[in-house]
Design a protein around this motif. Structure first.
Motif, PDB file in Angstrom:
ATOM      1  N   MET A   1      15.574 -37.212  24.080  1.00 29.93           N
ATOM      2  CA  MET A   1      16.765 -37.282  23.152  1.00 29.93           C
ATOM      3  C   MET A   1      16.116 -36.901  21.650  1.00 29.93           C
ATOM      4  SD  MET A   1      19.836 -40.027  22.818  1.00 29.93           S
ATOM      5  CE  MET A   1      20.243 -40.083  24.544  1.00 29.93           C
ATOM      6  N   ASN A   2      17.041 -35.982  21.286  1.00 23.08           N
ATOM      7  CA  ASN A   2      16.497 -35.727  19.655  1.00 23.08           C
ATOM      8  C   ASN A   2      17.223 -36.517  18.675  1.00 23.08           C
ATOM      9  OD1 ASN A   2      19.213 -34.589  19.070  1.00 23.08           O
ATOM     10  ND2 ASN A   2      18.717 -32.887  19.896  1.00 23.08           N
ATOM     11  N   GLN A   3      16.716 -36.450  17.781  1.00 18.96           N
ATOM     12  CA  GLN A   3      17.309 -37.443  16.451  1.00 18.96           C
ATOM     13  C   GLN A   3      18.677 -37.175  16.186  1.00 18.96           C
ATOM     14  OE1 GLN A   3      14.810 -36.285  13.238  1.00 18.96           O
ATOM     15  NE2 GLN A   3      13.902 -38.333  13.408  1.00 18.96           N
ATOM     16  N   SER A   4      19.259 -35.890  16.146  1.00 17.72           N
ATOM     17  CA  SER A   4      20.862 -35.763  16.132  1.00 17.72           C
ATOM     18  C   SER A   4      21.693 -36.616  17.237  1.00 17.72           C
ATOM     19  CB  SER A   4      20.942 -34.224  16.113  1.00 17.72           C
ATOM     20  OG  SER A   4      22.288 -33.712  16.196  1.00 17.72           O
ATOM     21  N   ALA A   5      20.891 -36.385  18.436  1.00 14.49           N
ATOM     22  CA  ALA A   5      22.055 -37.028  19.241  1.00 14.49           C
ATOM     23  C   ALA A   5      21.966 -38.495  19.163  1.00 14.49           C
ATOM     24  CB  ALA A   5      21.285 -36.804  20.823  1.00 14.49           C
ATOM     25  N   VAL A   6      20.830 -39.164  18.746  1.00 18.20           N
ATOM     26  CA  VAL A   6      20.685 -40.507  18.545  1.00 18.20           C
ATOM     27  C   VAL A   6      21.619 -41.047  17.016  1.00 18.20           C
ATOM     28  CG1 VAL A   6      19.270 -42.371  17.597  1.00 18.20           C
ATOM     29  CG2 VAL A   6      18.178 -40.805  19.283  1.00 18.20           C
ATOM     30  N   TRP A   7      21.558 -40.260  16.228  1.00 22.11           N
ATOM     31  CA  TRP A   7      22.690 -40.208  15.035  1.00 22.11           C
ATOM     32  C   TRP A   7      23.908 -40.252  15.378  1.00 22.11           C
ATOM     33  CZ3 TRP A   7      26.293 -37.856  12.614  1.00 22.11           C
ATOM     34  CH2 TRP A   7      26.681 -38.195  11.280  1.00 22.11           C
ATOM     35  N   ARG A   8      24.263 -39.169  16.305  1.00 21.12           N
ATOM     36  CA  ARG A   8      25.859 -39.516  16.592  1.00 21.12           C
ATOM     37  C   ARG A   8      26.038 -40.389  17.467  1.00 21.12           C
ATOM     38  NH1 ARG A   8      24.184 -33.829  18.169  1.00 21.12           N
ATOM     39  NH2 ARG A   8      24.347 -34.292  20.393  1.00 21.12           N
ATOM     40  N   ILE A   9      25.171 -40.877  18.463  1.00 16.36           N
ATOM     41  CA  ILE A   9      25.322 -42.228  19.046  1.00 16.36           C
ATOM     42  C   ILE A   9      25.686 -43.317  18.305  1.00 16.36           C
ATOM     43  CG2 ILE A   9      24.319 -43.839  20.650  1.00 16.36           C
ATOM     44  CD1 ILE A   9      23.048 -41.675  22.018  1.00 16.36           C
ATOM     45  N   GLU A  10      24.654 -43.454  17.293  1.00 15.23           N
ATOM     46  CA  GLU A  10      24.861 -44.693  16.333  1.00 15.23           C
ATOM     47  C   GLU A  10      26.047 -44.538  15.407  1.00 15.23           C
ATOM     48  OE1 GLU A  10      20.050 -45.462  15.373  1.00 15.23           O
ATOM     49  OE2 GLU A  10      21.256 -44.045  14.009  1.00 15.23           O
ATOM     50  N   ASN A  11      26.556 -43.403  15.181  1.00 12.19           N
ATOM     51  CA  ASN A  11      28.012 -43.286  14.603  1.00 12.19           C
ATOM     52  C   ASN A  11      28.958 -43.062  15.325  1.00 12.19           C
ATOM     53  OD1 ASN A  11      27.081 -43.224  11.236  1.00 12.19           O
ATOM     54  ND2 ASN A  11      25.516 -42.062  12.325  1.00 12.19           N
ATOM     55  N   GLY A  12      29.045 -43.402  16.433  1.00 15.83           N
ATOM     56  CA  GLY A  12      30.064 -43.298  17.230  1.00 15.83           C
ATOM     57  C   GLY A  12      30.855 -41.910  17.834  1.00 15.83           C
ATOM     58  N   GLN A  13      29.759 -41.023  17.312  1.00 14.35           N
ATOM     59  CA  GLN A  13      30.568 -39.577  17.688  1.00 14.35           C
ATOM     60  C   GLN A  13      29.911 -38.990  19.116  1.00 14.35           C
ATOM     61  OE1 GLN A  13      29.034 -36.931  14.413  1.00 14.35           O
ATOM     62  NE2 GLN A  13      30.098 -38.389  12.824  1.00 14.35           N
ATOM     63  N   ARG A  14      29.105 -39.845  19.702  1.00 16.97           N
ATOM     64  CA  ARG A  14      28.863 -39.324  20.964  1.00 16.97           C
ATOM     65  C   ARG A  14      28.795 -40.586  22.142  1.00 16.97           C
ATOM     66  NH1 ARG A  14      23.331 -38.739  23.630  1.00 16.97           N
ATOM     67  NH2 ARG A  14      23.512 -37.532  25.456  1.00 16.97           N
ATOM     68  N   ARG A  15      29.218 -40.728  23.241  1.00 19.84           N
ATOM     69  CA  ARG A  15      29.302 -41.669  24.075  1.00 19.84           C
ATOM     70  C   ARG A  15      28.022 -41.659  24.669  1.00 19.84           C
ATOM     71  NH1 ARG A  15      34.639 -43.720  25.552  1.00 19.84           N
ATOM     72  NH2 ARG A  15      33.580 -44.410  27.404  1.00 19.84           N
ATOM     73  N   ILE A  16      27.590 -42.754  25.229  1.00 18.44           N
ATOM     74  CA  ILE A  16      26.391 -42.934  26.001  1.00 18.44           C
ATOM     75  C   ILE A  16      26.758 -42.999  27.531  1.00 18.44           C
ATOM     76  CG2 ILE A  16      24.257 -44.454  26.707  1.00 18.44           C
ATOM     77  CD1 ILE A  16      24.610 -45.562  23.773  1.00 18.44           C
ATOM     78  N   ASN A  17      26.083 -42.044  28.187  1.00 17.18           N
ATOM     79  CA  ASN A  17      25.910 -42.011  29.738  1.00 17.18           C
ATOM     80  C   ASN A  17      25.263 -42.969  30.393  1.00 17.18           C
ATOM     81  OD1 ASN A  17      23.629 -40.752  30.002  1.00 17.18           O
ATOM     82  ND2 ASN A  17      24.604 -38.863  29.889  1.00 17.18           N
ATOM     83  N   LEU A  18      25.260 -43.544  31.543  1.00 15.57           N
ATOM     84  CA  LEU A  18      24.691 -44.611  32.160  1.00 15.57           C
ATOM     85  C   LEU A  18      23.241 -44.161  32.182  1.00 15.57           C
ATOM     86  CD1 LEU A  18      24.478 -47.061  33.755  1.00 15.57           C
ATOM     87  CD2 LEU A  18      24.926 -45.497  36.030  1.00 15.57           C
ATOM     88  N   ASP A  19      22.675 -42.758  32.387  1.00 21.84           N
ATOM     89  CA  ASP A  19      21.295 -42.542  32.306  1.00 21.84           C
ATOM     90  C   ASP A  19      20.749 -42.841  30.655  1.00 21.84           C
ATOM     91  OD1 ASP A  19      20.916 -41.847  35.006  1.00 21.84           O
ATOM     92  OD2 ASP A  19      21.258 -39.537  34.340  1.00 21.84           O
ATOM     93  N   ASP A  20      21.334 -42.546  29.660  1.00 26.17           N
ATOM     94  CA  ASP A  20      20.980 -42.889  28.404  1.00 26.17           C
ATOM     95  C   ASP A  20      21.006 -44.305  28.144  1.00 26.17           C
ATOM     96  OD1 ASP A  20      21.011 -40.135  27.648  1.00 26.17           O
ATOM     97  OD2 ASP A  20      23.004 -40.247  26.952  1.00 26.17           O
ATOM     98  N   ALA A  21      22.043 -45.035  28.925  1.00 24.19           N
ATOM     99  CA  ALA A  21      21.894 -46.569  28.590  1.00 24.19           C
ATOM    100  C   ALA A  21      20.857 -47.018  29.137  1.00 24.19           C
ATOM    101  CB  ALA A  21      23.329 -47.078  29.134  1.00 24.19           C
ATOM    102  N   LEU A  22      20.343 -46.798  30.714  1.00 23.82           N
ATOM    103  CA  LEU A  22      19.312 -47.357  31.449  1.00 23.82           C
ATOM    104  C   LEU A  22      18.013 -47.198  30.564  1.00 23.82           C
ATOM    105  CD1 LEU A  22      20.217 -46.218  34.903  1.00 23.82           C
ATOM    106  CD2 LEU A  22      20.246 -48.486  33.866  1.00 23.82           C
ATOM    107  N   GLY A  23      17.832 -45.779  30.009  1.00 20.06           N
ATOM    108  CA  GLY A  23      16.646 -45.411  29.089  1.00 20.06           C
ATOM    109  C   GLY A  23      16.645 -46.381  28.018  1.00 20.06           C
TER     110      GLY A  23
END
Length: 93
Positions: free
Chosen positions: A1-23
């Motif tokens: 997962m790249n930094q941009s994706a992490v930033w979007r998750i942290e700022n509520g702009q991207r939802r986490i799927n189950l695979d991400d959550a497990l990771g």
């Protein structure tokens, strides 16, 4: 997962799927339940766990103290055989 994706998750702009959550749970060495639970529940659970641990330590100390007292009494009674015959003395019945 790249930094941009992490930033979007942290700022509520991207939802986490189950695979991400497990990771994430695996990376942070926590359970999936801890990852998705509100932080205040985790803090309350930690306090309750510490309360139980503290009580368990107190029980263990009380058991050690009881055993030492019992051992000392047994040693005393062995040296003074008539001592256990006073009124109200504990019996082994």
């Amino acid at each position: 997962m790249n930094q941009s994706a992490v930033w979007r998750i942290e700022n509520g702009q991207r939802r986490i799927n189950l695979d991400d959550a497990l990771g994430f749970a695996q990376v942070f060495e926590i359970t999936l339940a801890d990852l998705v639970s509100p932080p205040e529940l985790a803090a309350e659970a930690a306090e309750l766990i510490e309360d139980v641990a503290r009580a368990e330590r107190a029980v263990q100390q009380a058991q050690r103290t009881h055993q030492q007292a019992s051992d000392h009494l047994a040693a005393y009674l062995a040296k003074h055989p008539g001592t256990h015959e006073w009124p109200g003395a504990p019996t082994n019945r």
